[in-house]
Design an enzyme around this catalytic site. Structure first.
Site, PDB file in Angstrom:
ATOM      1  N   LYS A  30       0.677  -1.193  -0.083  1.00 46.92           N
ATOM      2  CA  LYS A  30       0.011  -0.179   0.047  1.00 46.92           C
ATOM      3  C   LYS A  30       0.840   1.148   0.020  1.00 46.92           C
ATOM      4  CE  LYS A  30      -1.819   3.166   1.983  1.00 46.92           C
ATOM      5  NZ  LYS A  30      -1.610   4.595   1.582  1.00 46.92           N
ATOM      6  N   GLY A  80       7.056   5.413   7.844  1.00 46.99           N
ATOM      7  CA  GLY A  80       6.008   7.032   8.070  1.00 46.99           C
ATOM      8  C   GLY A  80       6.028   7.538   9.310  1.00 46.99           C
ATOM      9  N   SER A  81       4.940   8.260   9.731  1.00 48.68           N
ATOM     10  CA  SER A  81       5.316   9.087  10.702  1.00 48.68           C
ATOM     11  C   SER A  81       5.056   8.424  12.195  1.00 48.68           C
ATOM     12  CB  SER A  81       4.135   9.948  10.818  1.00 48.68           C
ATOM     13  OG  SER A  81       2.827   9.293  10.853  1.00 48.68           O
ATOM     14  N   VAL A 118       1.551   7.407  13.320  1.00 49.34           N
ATOM     15  CA  VAL A 118       0.712   6.354  12.768  1.00 49.34           C
ATOM     16  C   VAL A 118       1.649   5.001  13.131  1.00 49.34           C
ATOM     17  CG1 VAL A 118       0.293   5.369  10.283  1.00 49.34           C
ATOM     18  CG2 VAL A 118      -0.143   7.656  10.807  1.00 49.34           C
ATOM     19  N   GLY A 119       2.907   5.079  13.038  1.00 46.60           N
ATOM     20  CA  GLY A 119       3.709   3.854  13.342  1.00 46.60           C
ATOM     21  C   GLY A 119       3.401   3.161  14.772  1.00 46.60           C
ATOM     22  N   GLU A 177       9.941   2.163  10.776  1.00 46.22           N
ATOM     23  CA  GLU A 177      10.700   3.264  10.339  1.00 46.22           C
ATOM     24  C   GLU A 177      10.337   4.356  10.432  1.00 46.22           C
ATOM     25  OE1 GLU A 177      13.866   2.803  10.148  1.00 46.22           O
ATOM     26  OE2 GLU A 177      14.073   0.752   9.926  1.00 46.22           O
ATOM     27  N   CYS A 228      13.491  12.013   6.346  1.00 45.44           N
ATOM     28  CA  CYS A 228      13.470  11.625   7.855  1.00 45.44           C
ATOM     29  C   CYS A 228      14.850  11.968   8.353  1.00 45.44           C
ATOM     30  CB  CYS A 228      13.105  10.094   7.799  1.00 45.44           C
ATOM     31  SG  CYS A 228      14.172   8.924   6.719  1.00 45.44           S
ATOM     32  N   GLN A 263       0.456  19.831   3.625  1.00 41.34           N
ATOM     33  CA  GLN A 263       1.938  20.062   4.396  1.00 41.34           C
ATOM     34  C   GLN A 263       2.415  21.560   4.513  1.00 41.34           C
ATOM     35  OE1 GLN A 263       3.057  17.468   5.940  1.00 41.34           O
ATOM     36  NE2 GLN A 263       5.018  18.064   6.251  1.00 41.34           N
ATOM     37  N   GLU A 266       8.852  16.981  15.121  1.00 38.23           N
ATOM     38  CA  GLU A 266       9.463  17.078  13.456  1.00 38.23           C
ATOM     39  C   GLU A 266       8.424  17.720  12.450  1.00 38.23           C
ATOM     40  OE1 GLU A 266       8.309  13.297  11.194  1.00 38.23           O
ATOM     41  OE2 GLU A 266      10.474  13.378  10.624  1.00 38.23           O
TER      42      GLU A 266
HETATM   43  P1  NAD Z   1       2.413   8.887   7.307  1.00 37.99           P
HETATM   44  O1  NAD Z   1       2.513   8.137   8.643  1.00 37.99           O
HETATM   45  O2  NAD Z   1       1.230   9.972   7.302  1.00 37.99           O
HETATM   46  O3  NAD Z   1       2.014   7.839   6.068  1.00 37.99           O
HETATM   47  C1  NAD Z   1       2.763   6.896   5.685  1.00 37.99           C
HETATM   48  C2  NAD Z   1       1.911   5.587   5.054  1.00 37.99           C
HETATM   49  O4  NAD Z   1       1.069   5.274   6.213  1.00 37.99           O
HETATM   50  C3  NAD Z   1       1.124   6.126   3.848  1.00 37.99           C
HETATM   51  O5  NAD Z   1       0.981   5.007   3.101  1.00 37.99           O
HETATM   52  C4  NAD Z   1      -0.307   6.247   4.566  1.00 37.99           C
HETATM   53  O6  NAD Z   1      -1.542   6.246   3.896  1.00 37.99           O
HETATM   54  C5  NAD Z   1      -0.364   5.054   5.728  1.00 37.99           C
HETATM   55  N1  NAD Z   1      -1.125   5.254   6.894  1.00 37.99           N
HETATM   56  C6  NAD Z   1      -1.696   6.381   7.438  1.00 37.99           C
HETATM   57  N2  NAD Z   1      -2.381   5.956   8.267  1.00 37.99           N
HETATM   58  C7  NAD Z   1      -2.705   4.723   8.441  1.00 37.99           C
HETATM   59  C8  NAD Z   1      -3.459   3.739   9.333  1.00 37.99           C
HETATM   60  N3  NAD Z   1      -4.069   4.072  10.186  1.00 37.99           N
HETATM   61  N4  NAD Z   1      -3.019   2.504   9.059  1.00 37.99           N
HETATM   62  C9  NAD Z   1      -2.345   2.203   8.128  1.00 37.99           C
HETATM   63  N5  NAD Z   1      -1.878   2.886   7.126  1.00 37.99           N
HETATM   64  C10 NAD Z   1      -1.801   4.178   7.391  1.00 37.99           C
HETATM   65  O7  NAD Z   1       3.672   9.521   6.737  1.00 37.99           O
HETATM   66  P2  NAD Z   1       4.090  10.317   5.657  1.00 37.99           P
HETATM   67  O8  NAD Z   1       3.641  11.661   5.742  1.00 37.99           O
HETATM   68  O9  NAD Z   1       3.770   9.651   4.361  1.00 37.99           O
HETATM   69  O10 NAD Z   1       5.658  10.359   5.632  1.00 37.99           O
HETATM   70  C11 NAD Z   1       6.608  11.110   6.359  1.00 37.99           C
HETATM   71  C12 NAD Z   1       6.929  10.457   7.398  1.00 37.99           C
HETATM   72  O11 NAD Z   1       7.703   9.419   7.209  1.00 37.99           O
HETATM   73  C13 NAD Z   1       7.929  11.208   8.447  1.00 37.99           C
HETATM   74  O12 NAD Z   1       7.584  11.293   9.726  1.00 37.99           O
HETATM   75  C14 NAD Z   1       9.123  10.843   8.200  1.00 37.99           C
HETATM   76  O13 NAD Z   1      10.174  11.014   8.927  1.00 37.99           O
HETATM   77  C15 NAD Z   1       8.897   9.494   7.901  1.00 37.99           C
HETATM   78  N6  NAD Z   1       9.877   8.429   7.336  1.00 37.99           N
HETATM   79  C16 NAD Z   1      10.699   7.750   7.834  1.00 37.99           C
HETATM   80  C17 NAD Z   1      11.712   7.061   7.400  1.00 37.99           C
HETATM   81  C18 NAD Z   1      12.680   6.130   8.217  1.00 37.99           C
HETATM   82  O14 NAD Z   1      13.315   5.259   7.375  1.00 37.99           O
HETATM   83  N7  NAD Z   1      12.695   6.344   9.528  1.00 37.99           N
HETATM   84  C19 NAD Z   1      12.047   7.396   5.988  1.00 37.99           C
HETATM   85  C20 NAD Z   1      11.016   8.287   5.242  1.00 37.99           C
HETATM   86  C21 NAD Z   1      10.085   8.759   5.812  1.00 37.99           C
END
Ligand code: NAD
Length: 496
Positions: free
Chosen positions: A175, A228-229, A232-233, A250, A284, A331, A385
């Site tokens: 996804k 991701g964030s 959410v993580g 991550e 990130c 954003q 962040e």
């Molecule tokens: P986000 O958490 O909003 O979304 C990431 C993914 O999660 C998307 O595909 C989104 O559709 C999905 N998602 C959102 N809510 C969900 C839920 N309830 N259940 C399942 N999936 C869901 O993050 P973003 O805005 O897309 O990305 C930016 C973030 O990613 C920043 O915090 C950045 O630091 C982080 N990031 C981390 C790394 C790393 O390796 N540590 C690398 C790149 C980005």
């Protein structure tokens, strides 16, 4: 332009079961719609998981060198399509062309690196305490893995997950982020063209709360790999804990660069510019804290502002662009809200702090590279962040204070220190609390043969890239084989 037929399930491009679609737009010109994509829900995810499950037994039994050979083919196709992928990435998420090429290059590197793992050891043979017993441990695949990825590295991040997972013998449901479905379609079409067998990789485009959440919940998905964030993580990790699923996270960062009084200031300024404003701060590993010794702070700040003012903001497709737009209007507004937050807490602006509204930038989501001064460690702008081209200077007195402040956040992805003194550099390497430490280098710039990931709220202990990339997508299976003659039972431990 795509018409919504963008789910790839069991080797077929299909629309969402419910027929819903969503649009992807160009952040450099938000009136330009790039395509319509399937807005998937639990029904689509169920179909994709069923396809991945059905494909798993044969893929698991495919010899690892053959799986590796397929990755080599994928790597070569990525090389051929690198330019087309990079141009499409610029249009869809805004990073400038040279950075987009770097994003695709990371996938190429990972394909070739992982391909070699098809012929490398995948376990070990160890001695037994009993005669004529053969003991070994080897990696085995975990089954169907669900990948959920962000938009900021729309090719690198998914392939850093997908290629190790495939090499290990798993099948995949992916996804991608709602801001970059077009890049996902390009990548999946490439995998199909490379000859990845039916059902091995499946794509469901859509929103996180719908398709993403359904993938986390789906029965038959043993493992989730999420980037991701942090918010959410944490939610996903919590659900996976309840469901007894494996989960690799991550997450976000609040990275810092320390500049000591003996540093090469020009080198440090270049590193800070790249770390703070590369990818418009949407990495990130972006450095949103610059921790600078008071003895050189005035000179450093003057040089940093002077170089920042020279940065050329333009749509990423413009070959002279150094900084492109941020990913979308939401954003942009979120980033801008942090300016008042910082000022209300007592920070002052050295430059930036505004969206850019002169033509042609007014058509897109452009934000001026921003530097705060008088940032203090407890401020929200020093702890949260922001994920945009915003950084701030914290003034310190010497190495001890610098290390304490660098470590003083909930995150721990990438920390950097500039010094000409080896002893200070080695102390920082020991004491900085992050998954990645750089000395005399920017906070961004990971190479695929080293582990990538963070400590504290940046992750849950897993790493991507490097040889550790196999850890999250494999289990260990131990084997004991008795080849002794005779019928005597020799038990372990109690019989020695
Ligand atoms: P986000 O958490 O909003 O979304 C990431 C993914 O999660 C998307 O595909 C989104 O559709 C999905 N998602 C959102 N809510 C969900 C839920 N309830 N259940 C399942 N999936 C869901 O993050 P973003 O805005 O897309 O990305 C930016 C973030 O990613 C920043 O915090 C950045 O630091 C982080 N990031 C981390 C790394 C790393 O390796 N540590 C690398 C790149 C980005």
């Amino acid at each position: 332009m795509t018409d919504g037929t963008t789910n790839f399930i069991n080797g077929e491009w299909v629309a969402a079961v419910g027929g819903a679609v969503f649009a992807s737009t160009n952040p450099a010109n938000t009136s330009q719609t790039l395509g319509l994509y399937a807005r998937s829900d639990q029904r689509d995810v169920a179909l994709a998981v069923a396809a991945a499950k059905a494909a798993y037994p044969a893929w698991r039994k495919t010899p690892a060198p053959a799986r590796g050979a397929l990755l080599t083919k994928i790597g070569r196709l990525l090389e051929e399509r690198k330019e087309a992928f990079s141009q499409a990435m610029v249009n869809e998420m805004g990073k400038v062309l040279v950075e987009a090429r770097g994003d695709v290059q990371e996938a190429i590197d990972m394909a070739h690196y992982m391909a070699a793992f098809g012929r490398l050891p995948s376990g070990s043979v160890v001695p037994s305490e009993r005669p004529d017993i053969y003991c070994s441990a080897r990696r085995v695949p975990v089954g169907v893995v669900g990948l959920i990825t962000p938009w900021n590295f729309p090719i690198a991040v998914p392939t850093w997950k997908m290629f190790p997972a495939l090499l290990a013998g798993n099948t995949v449901v992916w996804k991608p982020a709602e801001d970059t479905p077009g890049m996902a379609v390009l990548l999946i079409q490439l995998l199909a063209d490379a000859g990845v067998p039916t059902g091995i990789v499946n794509l469901v485009t859509g929103y996180g709360e719908e398709a993403g959440a359904a993938l986390v919940e789906a029965e038959g998905v043993s493992t989730i790999s999420f980037t991701g964030s942090t918010s959410v993580g944490k939610h996903i990790a919590g659900r996976c804990g309840q469901l007894m699923k494996r989960v690799s996270c991550e997450l976000g960062g609040k990275n810092a660069i320390v500049v000591l009084d003996d540093a090469d200031i020009e080198l440090a300024v270049k590193g800070c510019l790249w770390s703070a404003f590369g990818t418009a701060g949407q990495r990130c590993t972006a450095a949103s804290r610059l921790i600078v010794d008071k003895r050189i702070k005035a000179h450093f700040a003057e040089r940093l502002v002077a170089e920042t003012l020279k940065l050329r903001m333009a749509p990423g497709a413009d070959p002279t662009a150094q900084i492109g737009p941020v990913v979308n209007r939401t954003q942009l507004e979120r980033i801008h809200s942090y300016i008042a937050i910082g000022q209300n807490e007592g920070a002052t602006l050295l430059t930036g702090g505004t969206p850019l509204t002169d033509a042609p930038l007014d058509k897109g989501c452009f934000y001026a590279p921003t530097i705060f001064d008088s940032m203090t460690p407890g401020m929200r702008i020093a702890q949260e962040e922001i994920f945009g081209p915003v950084t701030g200077i914290i003034t310190v007195d010497g190495l001890d204070e610098a290390i304490a402040i660098a470590n003083g956040t909930d995150y721990g992805l990438s920390l950097s220190l500039y010094t000409a003194n080896l002893r200070r550099g080695m102390r920082a390497l020991d004491e900085l609390e992050s998954g990645i430490v750089y000395i005399n280098l920017p906070t961004s710039g990971a190479e695929i043969q080293l582990p990538f990931g963070g400590v504290k709220n940046t992750g849950n202990g897993h790493r991507e890239a490097g040889w550790m990339a196999m850890d999250w997508c494999t289990e260990w299976k131990a084997a004991y084989i008795n080849y002794a003659e005779g019928s005597e039972l020799v038990r372990a431990q109690i019989d020695v």
